[in-house]
Design an enzyme around this catalytic site. Sequence first.
Site, PDB file in Angstrom:
ATOM      1  N   HIS A   1      40.765  -7.465  50.921  1.00 57.90           N
ATOM      2  CA  HIS A   1      40.379  -6.128  51.370  1.00 57.90           C
ATOM      3  C   HIS A   1      41.335  -5.534  52.384  1.00 57.90           C
ATOM      4  CE1 HIS A   1      38.825  -8.353  54.827  1.00 57.90           C
ATOM      5  NE2 HIS A   1      38.830  -7.210  55.479  1.00 57.90           N
TER       6      HIS A   1
HETATM    7  C1  UD1 Z   1      36.942  -2.752  58.164  1.00 60.12           C
HETATM    8  C2  UD1 Z   1      37.703  -3.330  59.348  1.00 60.12           C
HETATM    9  C3  UD1 Z   1      38.240  -4.708  58.997  1.00 60.12           C
HETATM   10  C4  UD1 Z   1      37.168  -5.605  58.433  1.00 60.12           C
HETATM   11  C5  UD1 Z   1      36.518  -4.901  57.258  1.00 60.12           C
HETATM   12  C6  UD1 Z   1      35.433  -5.696  56.595  1.00 60.12           C
HETATM   13  C7  UD1 Z   1      38.853  -1.683  60.774  1.00 60.12           C
HETATM   14  C8  UD1 Z   1      40.186  -1.134  61.152  1.00 60.12           C
HETATM   15  N1  UD1 Z   1      38.831  -2.499  59.724  1.00 60.12           N
HETATM   16  O1  UD1 Z   1      37.886  -2.519  57.129  1.00 60.12           O
HETATM   17  O2  UD1 Z   1      38.771  -5.302  60.156  1.00 60.12           O
HETATM   18  O3  UD1 Z   1      37.736  -6.824  58.040  1.00 60.12           O
HETATM   19  O4  UD1 Z   1      35.961  -3.676  57.745  1.00 60.12           O
HETATM   20  O5  UD1 Z   1      35.004  -5.033  55.440  1.00 60.12           O
HETATM   21  O6  UD1 Z   1      37.888  -1.405  61.431  1.00 60.12           O
HETATM   22  N2  UD1 Z   1      33.959   2.141  52.249  1.00 60.12           N
HETATM   23  C9  UD1 Z   1      32.896   2.245  51.394  1.00 60.12           C
HETATM   24  N3  UD1 Z   1      31.648   1.974  51.898  1.00 60.12           N
HETATM   25  C10 UD1 Z   1      31.444   1.623  53.176  1.00 60.12           C
HETATM   26  C11 UD1 Z   1      32.549   1.527  54.050  1.00 60.12           C
HETATM   27  C12 UD1 Z   1      33.799   1.786  53.562  1.00 60.12           C
HETATM   28  O7  UD1 Z   1      33.023   2.570  50.228  1.00 60.12           O
HETATM   29  O8  UD1 Z   1      30.289   1.353  53.564  1.00 60.12           O
HETATM   30  C13 UD1 Z   1      35.301   2.413  51.719  1.00 60.12           C
HETATM   31  C14 UD1 Z   1      35.771   3.806  52.032  1.00 60.12           C
HETATM   32  O9  UD1 Z   1      36.522   4.278  50.951  1.00 60.12           O
HETATM   33  C15 UD1 Z   1      36.673   3.604  53.220  1.00 60.12           C
HETATM   34  C16 UD1 Z   1      37.260   2.220  52.940  1.00 60.12           C
HETATM   35  O10 UD1 Z   1      36.211   1.498  52.287  1.00 60.12           O
HETATM   36  O11 UD1 Z   1      37.647   4.581  53.364  1.00 60.12           O
HETATM   37  C17 UD1 Z   1      37.663   1.495  54.166  1.00 60.12           C
HETATM   38  O12 UD1 Z   1      36.592   1.389  55.100  1.00 60.12           O
HETATM   39  P1  UD1 Z   1      36.901   1.220  56.673  1.00 60.12           P
HETATM   40  O13 UD1 Z   1      35.659   1.120  57.444  1.00 60.12           O
HETATM   41  O14 UD1 Z   1      37.884   2.240  57.090  1.00 60.12           O
HETATM   42  O15 UD1 Z   1      37.658  -0.155  56.770  1.00 60.12           O
HETATM   43  P2  UD1 Z   1      37.566  -1.514  55.937  1.00 60.12           P
HETATM   44  O16 UD1 Z   1      38.724  -1.559  55.034  1.00 60.12           O
HETATM   45  O17 UD1 Z   1      36.212  -1.789  55.380  1.00 60.12           O
END
Ligand code: UD1
Length: 372
Positions: A204
Amino acid sequence: MTDLLVVAGARPNFMKAAPVLEAAGRAGLSSALVHTGQHYDAALSDVFFAELGLPEPDAHLGVGSGSHAEQTARIMTAFEPELRLFDPAVVVVVGDVNSTLACSLVAAKERYPIAHVEAGLRCHDFFMAEEINRRLCDHLSTYLFTTSRDARDNLVSEGIADERIEFVGNTMIDTLLRSADAARARGAAERLGVSAPYALLTLHRPENVDDKRILTGLLEAAEEISAEIPIVFPLHPRTDARIDAFGLRGRIDRSRIQVQPSLGYLDFLGLLADSAFVLTDSGGVQEEATVLGIPCVTLRESTERPVTVEQGTNVVAGTRREDVLAVAQVALHREGGPGQIPELWDGRAGERIAARLAEEIFALEGTATANA
Ligand code: UD1
């Protein structure tokens, strides 16, 4: 006034916060939980609340996704009034996600003491979002609770005073030890139609999945490994989207690589416990695999958790196809040895944190009463 205001926002936060909340009550501390809403999908958030027995959040900021600046700014703006409302003795933040840093910045400027759970981890890659978050958060914190001895050295070398640091163990492992039997009893492998032996794959990190060349190489490595052992691959929403965007879906051989939507905590833990080995770019999974004695092939160039390599089952393979294949061979044949459980990863980290904070808070209340 609330004693502890505990912040959680993204998937790995929930397992780290749960033991602190639980132990706080037992130590006589009142607490409130703020969910920033950084993760909002049921599979990344709700299922963890249900399975970990977490209370309903006392405040939900509902910030959702966005660029780093947008997300961090939204969390800060929404957290500030809640902080003033709860007016806690200490703000507790866990891990290294954007929610951790955003709430720490607000708390520090409002002059609230911060306790950082999982302080002092460093991978020395300052371009990585989590490394930025954890460094800054550590420097803003009053109480730095560490999971391993090397974390203290990192903090002291950055000029953080030794007396602010306390080695307490790992709250994520508190949750694992509490949940392992329930996880195994759910029979996730059977339900998903997976039979042992199998390997587990998780990806991820933006550094891996947002880069077409790296993601392609990792999927090719998985493909080759799957010729020897079937692979179960639960997909994080980010990875799911990138696989589509890069047109890589057709490259995954579904007969050998079983693609799953994101799994809940107990199902994932059950699958991990029964796997032959795990390939992952997650930080938490390196720790969980170490405790479960499962070989771990880390698909990154470095780790902020060296104790899992020095004492546990982890090998940092990097992300090049050939390197991943070479390390996976060792894991497949279990040539790496079972490893040992790191010091204080004994299920009592939450208790130690609550005890220390209770001591501090009760002492402050005593002084306030005496001065009144
Ligand atoms: C975040 C953390 C990472 C952790 C990971 C676990 C940061 C910088 N990163 O990364 O350290 O290891 O969580 O999962 O804080 N999305 C969904 N549904 C959700 C949340 C996110 O579809 O409930 C998708 C969205 O397209 C979003 C992308 O995932 O843009 C990334 O989500 P984000 O919270 O920015 O970071 P993670 O990659 O999940």
